[in-house]
Write an enzyme that holds these catalytic residues in place. Structure first.
Site, PDB file in Angstrom:
ATOM      1  N   GLY A 119      81.491  50.211  64.437  1.00  0.00           N
ATOM      2  CA  GLY A 119      82.904  50.606  64.324  1.00  0.00           C
ATOM      3  C   GLY A 119      83.385  51.288  65.592  1.00  0.00           C
ATOM      4  O   GLY A 119      84.466  50.976  66.122  1.00  0.00           O
ATOM      5  N   GLU A 141      74.186  51.642  61.877  1.00  0.00           N
ATOM      6  CA  GLU A 141      74.643  50.474  62.655  1.00  0.00           C
ATOM      7  C   GLU A 141      76.111  50.214  62.392  1.00  0.00           C
ATOM      8  O   GLU A 141      76.873  49.860  63.291  1.00  0.00           O
ATOM      9  CB  GLU A 141      73.790  49.237  62.347  1.00  0.00           C
ATOM     10  CG  GLU A 141      72.485  49.274  63.111  1.00  0.00           C
ATOM     11  CD  GLU A 141      71.709  47.961  63.130  1.00  0.00           C
ATOM     12  OE1 GLU A 141      72.312  46.876  63.108  1.00  0.00           O
ATOM     13  OE2 GLU A 141      70.467  48.049  63.157  1.00  0.00           O
ATOM     14  N   GLU A 142      76.526  50.394  61.131  1.00  0.00           N
ATOM     15  CA  GLU A 142      77.946  50.188  60.791  1.00  0.00           C
ATOM     16  C   GLU A 142      78.825  51.140  61.608  1.00  0.00           C
ATOM     17  O   GLU A 142      79.864  50.744  62.142  1.00  0.00           O
ATOM     18  CB  GLU A 142      78.154  50.426  59.287  1.00  0.00           C
ATOM     19  CG  GLU A 142      79.620  50.431  58.899  1.00  0.00           C
ATOM     20  CD  GLU A 142      79.870  50.356  57.389  1.00  0.00           C
ATOM     21  OE1 GLU A 142      78.925  50.111  56.627  1.00  0.00           O
ATOM     22  OE2 GLU A 142      81.042  50.542  56.995  1.00  0.00           O
ATOM     23  N   ARG A 143      78.399  52.392  61.711  1.00  0.00           N
ATOM     24  CA  ARG A 143      79.226  53.382  62.409  1.00  0.00           C
ATOM     25  C   ARG A 143      79.206  53.167  63.917  1.00  0.00           C
ATOM     26  O   ARG A 143      80.237  53.303  64.581  1.00  0.00           O
ATOM     27  CB  ARG A 143      78.763  54.793  62.007  1.00  0.00           C
ATOM     28  CG  ARG A 143      79.174  55.069  60.583  1.00  0.00           C
ATOM     29  CD  ARG A 143      78.560  56.276  59.933  1.00  0.00           C
ATOM     30  NE  ARG A 143      78.965  56.292  58.517  1.00  0.00           N
ATOM     31  CZ  ARG A 143      78.396  57.005  57.560  1.00  0.00           C
ATOM     32  NH1 ARG A 143      77.374  57.798  57.849  1.00  0.00           N
ATOM     33  NH2 ARG A 143      78.825  56.938  56.315  1.00  0.00           N
TER      34      ARG A 143
END
Ligand code: FAD
Length: 389
Positions: free
Chosen positions: A246, A241-243
């Protein structure tokens, strides 16, 4: 990815929030090197923007990830990357594992207030000894009665100066490095937690990034997310999810910078004609817009697969890699056509140039993304055996 009227309505809400609550203040926040996270997150929470894809039982909207993606995309219209990053830490970095694997009690205590915007949270994984190499972290959480006692330090922690709690990765056992780690929620006010001074950064100036020191910090074992020893695996999932966040967050900002550069190049004349009439410039703008659309397609496809429950490690890594590189290319190219103006601190191309540089480093550097992609392609060489004497 089919965006419905509900998606568009959510997009309008985010846009109004950005125009009203963020952009009028963002230059001052950038200058001050800080923004009022509690005040802003409370407003975001009231609009439901901190829990779009989180369960309704904890105050979220219970929608699928495509809606969160729309929120992230539209936050890209902020005039500084620092604010979407701080919000993204709350929604896509510090809370996905808690939401997915946390106990009901833990979610009521920590997730619900994060969704409401009553608290600010951080994700605390990186250390001086382990940024790219997450398995190499040294922080230890030892069981003592019904508590964990945590010792170690974390580095580069976004939101840390204002955080109420940290989602922290620590070693909880002696076993193999991928099976000995646990995610633990650590209240920032716990005795023994010291937040170090803000790091003076190249970009993302309004966002606070600090080291965090943990000296015999006692937290109850019930603050553990899911099973002990599964933290590394959970963090790898949380990274998806972070990637995606981003990569998604770059799209609107790049479009906006291209549009602003076109407008400037229409106004600015050299050798008796507008800059934009030089083929090298208008072709470049056309190329960059094409690249942004390609990235959008990749991001949307990754999000679609993520919603369908497919493993998106490959696509999310590709999207993050491509976004980091493209954001650097767009900001560098646009800056060039603003001439000397592009080299001034408050110029939008200059700010994008500074802010977007982080994407190729944070949350897994480009080389780490390439390592993952190559591993999944089956072309990453295995670890070399030590020569025997
Ligand atoms: C502004 C900012 C905010 C951040 N926020 C957070 C946060 O909130 N929480 C958190 O936990 N972390 C955060 N980080 C940390 C970030 O995730 C790490 O900086 C990143 O993972 C890189 O780790 P490192 O800095 O230790 O670089 P290193 O691991 O030392 O790597 C240095 C460089 O070496 C190269 N490299 C590394 N390994 C390889 C390899 N195997 N092959 C080829 N090249 C390689 C890469 O180019 C990399 O950039 C943040 C960082 C910054 C700068």
């Amino acid at each position: 990815m089919k965006l419905t009227e509900e998606h568009q309505s959510l997009r309008r809400t985010v846009r109004e929030f950005v125009d009203k609550e963020i952009n009028p203040h963002v230059d001052a926040w950038e200058r001050d090197g800080a923004f009022p996270a509690h005040e802003l997150f409370k407003k975001a929470g009231k609009l439901g923007l901190l829990g779009v894809n989180k369960p309704e039982a904890y105050g979220g909207m219970g929608l699928d990830y495509s809606y969160q993606m729309v929120v992230t995309e539209e936050l890209g219209m902020c005039h500084a990357g620092a604010i979407p990053m701080a919000l993204g830490v709350q929604t896509d970095m510090a809370t996905p594992a808690l939401s997915r694997w946390g106990s009901d009690e833990l979610k009521r205590e920590f997730l619900a207030p994060a969704i409401a915007g009553e608290v600010v949270c951080s994700i605390a994984v990186s250390e001086t000894s382990g940024g790219s190499d997450v398995a190499a972290i040294k922080t230890v959480a030892k069981k003592d009665g019904s508590d964990y006692v945590i010792n170690g330090s974390k580095m580069w922690i976004t939101n840390a100066a204002q955080a109420d709690w940290l989602c922290l990765l620590a070693n909880t056992g002696e076993g193999p490095v991928h099976m000995n780690k646990t995610l633990i929620i650590v209240p920032a006010k716990s005795k023994g937690v010291t937040i170090g001074p803000k790091i003076d950064k190249l970009g993302m100036r309004a966002s606070d990034t600090c080291p965090v020191f943990l000296d015999n910090v006692r937290v109850p074992q019930k603050n553990r997310i899911g099973e002990e020893g599964m933290g590394f695996m959970m963090q790898m999932v949380q990274f998806q999810e972070e990637r995606l966040c981003g990569a998604t967050s770059t799209l609107r900002g790049m479009e906006s910078l291209i549009d602003q550069t076109i407008a400037y190049c229409k106004e600015r004349h050299t050798f008796g004609q507008p800059l934009i009439d030089n083929q090298v410039i208008h072709f470049r703008m056309g190329e960059l817009r094409t690249e942004v659309e390609c990235l959008r397609s990749l991001v949307y496809r990754a999000a679609e697969d993520y919603i369908a429950g497919t493993d998106v490690t490959m696509l999310a890594s590709m999207a993050k890699l491509k976004a980091g590189r493209l954001a650097r290319e767009v900001s560098d190219s646009c800056l060039q056509y603003w001439g000397g103006m592009g080299f001034t601190w408050d110029n939008p191309a200059a700010r994008a140039y500074r802010d977007t540089r982080l994407l190729s480093i944070g949350g897994g550097a480009d080389e780490i993304m390439l390592g993952i992609i190559c591993k999944l392609m089956g072309i990453l060489p295995g670890k070399k055996k030590k020569p025997t004497s």
